[in-house]
Design an enzyme around this catalytic site. Structure first.
Site, short mmCIF file in Angstrom:
data_model
loop_
_atom_site.label_atom_id
_atom_site.label_comp_id
_atom_site.label_asym_id
_atom_site.label_seq_id
_atom_site.Cartn_x
_atom_site.Cartn_y
_atom_site.Cartn_z
N ASN A 62 -68.80 -18.50 -97.58
CA ASN A 62 -70.26 -18.66 -97.17
C ASN A 62 -70.87 -19.41 -97.98
OD1 ASN A 62 -71.42 -16.82 -98.88
ND2 ASN A 62 -71.11 -15.26 -97.61
N ALA A 81 -73.43 -19.11 -100.02
CA ALA A 81 -73.65 -18.50 -101.18
C ALA A 81 -72.46 -18.22 -102.09
CB ALA A 81 -74.56 -17.00 -100.83
N GLU A 82 -71.43 -18.13 -101.27
CA GLU A 82 -70.08 -17.91 -102.35
C GLU A 82 -69.91 -19.20 -102.66
OE1 GLU A 82 -68.19 -14.23 -99.88
OE2 GLU A 82 -67.94 -16.09 -98.89
N ASP A 137 -65.19 -11.61 -91.08
CA ASP A 137 -64.19 -11.14 -90.56
C ASP A 137 -63.56 -11.91 -89.23
OD1 ASP A 137 -64.00 -9.32 -92.78
OD2 ASP A 137 -64.63 -7.80 -91.62
#
Length: 476
Positions: A195, A197-198, A264
């Site tokens: 995502n 942020a990652e 997921d």
């Protein structure tokens, strides 16, 4: 892009990662505890759902795909709950049960749609023998078409590089939902789904889309990935690949209630779609549509092919195209609930010609929905002999799905569709040619259920056999 749903029953996916059990306690709050300034919840019901890598496997199964999961658990009651829940969905569970660890369990106390507290029961799996997982992977790899590594930093993927190398050596693509700032540990993976942020944790803050693309391509080069799919919340998703223009997908979420498990869903639909034969860009479009559905649900959630089709094509085109048998049965139930009359026919449809098109149009006029059941390659070969079919199952189904008269296309492997027809029980069963209704496979079952069986004439001068003869003879 509005991709046609693949036949997920043809997809085998191995999921390796951090297995969890999500528990929910629900009840009203009406007072503050006299013991401490906290609300008192009167628990009225509870729910248990597979979480983490187990939720990924459940998502694949809910689409009709074949999921095989390998993970670390304790020898305890939560592990048994996971095995029973996933087993009921036909997920093959291959857990490494360890004596000294509990199965990771997260308990959420809910009241009036709000989470009041979460209690975690877990110890990180550390210094485990990688062979415990590698041996199970090795046994599973010949039977799958993609691998998902689901990383929640709980220890199951402590030896992730060994797992990547094992899958790539078997020429099976590896899709990873990453955790943390160390992408070096994922070197050589096919695709990562960070995502925003990652992504920024690894690449640094980005101020524009161009900068995100530049940094993403640099990560692909540095860590030898084939692609990155960056999920960007309300900004949708962006697929980045070496030497290919960035592919941006706008968000399809109408309302966002809970993002739990959305990652997921993205990776499960993506990997299952690739395993079912979809190219990467179409698989990403399907994953994007799926994410738009599940964020509108509370908690870790799955979705059906019906919901996915509605997200792509709209509610009036529910489950348009190729569909698995399990999903077809559900789609027919929904159609009946709407008062729609379902028509069903079947055949090999090896080389689609004008006679077939005319026949489909006439069949569709008999009701509101038309199902076409198609013999698989093995079935055609038994019926028609060597050299047939000319076109493989997936291509025959894709052409049929493109006809305006056809709603659903489903494969069957037997010589006749009697079992499938008995499961579906259409309002009207149609067959072309000079059959008598009582001679048509599945006809007795349809009539016994109150349905009709009709025989339609084929258009004169149109024959697959004659077309093949003409091609071999160099005519036409």
């Amino acid at each position: 892009m509005k991709p046609i749903l693949p036949d997920y029953s043809q997809s085998g996916v191995l999921v390796v990662g951090d297995v969890m059990l999500d528990r929910y306690w629900y009840g009203p709050t009406g007072r503050i505890s006299p013991e401490a300034p906290v609300p008192v919840v009167k628990v009225e019901n509870n729910e248990e759902r597979p979480g983490g890598a187990a939720n990924v496997a459940m998502n694949i199964a809910s689409l009709g795909g074949h999921a095989h999961i390998v993970g670390l658990t304790g020898k305890d009651e939560p592990a048994e709950v996971l095995k029973n829940t996933l087993g009921a969905l036909k997920v093959k569970c291959d857990f490494v049960e360890l004596d000294d660890y509990p199965t990771i369990t997260k308990l959420r106390v809910m009241s009036r749609g709000q989470q009041l507290i979460r209690l975690d029961f877990e110890d990180k799996f550390e210094n485990t023998d990688p062979e415990l997982v590698l041996s199970r992977m090795e046994q599973a790899l010949p039977n799958v078409r993609s691998v998902i590594l689901s990383d929640y930093a709980k220890g199951a993927l402590e030896h992730v590089q060994s797992f990547i190398q094992k899958a790539r050596a078997a020429n099976v693509p590896v899709f990873i939902d990453p955790k943390g700032a160390d992408f070096e540990r994922y070197r050589g993976a096919t695709l990562l789904t960070p995502n925003m942020a990652e992504f920024e944790l690894v690449a640094g803050k980005v101020k524009s889309e161009d900068e995100m693309i530049e940094k993403g391509l640099a990560l692909i080069e540095e860590f030898d990935f084939e692609a990155l799919l960056v999920t960007r919340s309300e900004h949708g998703m962006t697929l980045l690949r070496k030497g290919v223009e960035p592919f941006h997908l706008p968000t399809q979420a109408k309302e966002v209630y809970d993002v739990t498990g959305a990652g997921d869903t993205v990776i499960s639909v993506l990997a299952a779609s690739v395993a079912a034969g979809k190219p990467l860009d179409e698989a990403c479009a399907l994953a994007n549509a799926a994410a738009g559905v599940v964020v509108g649900k509370l908690g870790t959630s799955t979705l059906s092919t019906i919901e996915l089709a509605e997200a792509i094509h709209g509610s009036q085109d529910t489950d348009y195209g190729v569909i698995s048998e399990a999903a077809l049965v559900e789609a027919v139930k929904r159609a009946r609930a709407k008062g729609e009359k379902v028509v069903m026919t079947n055949g090999c449809f090896d080389i689609l010609h004008a006679g077939h098109v005319s026949y489909m149009n006439h069949a569709a006029e008999l009701g509101d929905r038309l199902i076409v059941a198609v013999n698989t390659d093995e079935s055609v070969k038994r019926l028609k002999g060597p050299g047939r079919p000319v076109n493989p199952t997936d291509r025959r189904m894709a052409v049929l799905a493109g006809l305006g008269a056809v709603d659903w296309v489903v494969p069957f492997s037997e010589d006749t569709p009697q079992r499938l027809i008995s499961e579906v029980l259409p309002s009207i069963l149609v067959k072309g040619g000079d059959y008598k209704p009582e001679e048509i496979a599945g006809g007795a079952e349809v009539i016994a259920a109150g349905g009709e069986v009709k025989v339609l004439n084929f258009e004169d001068g149109c024959s697959t056999t004659e077309i093949i003869k003409a091609i071999k003879g160099g005519r036409g």
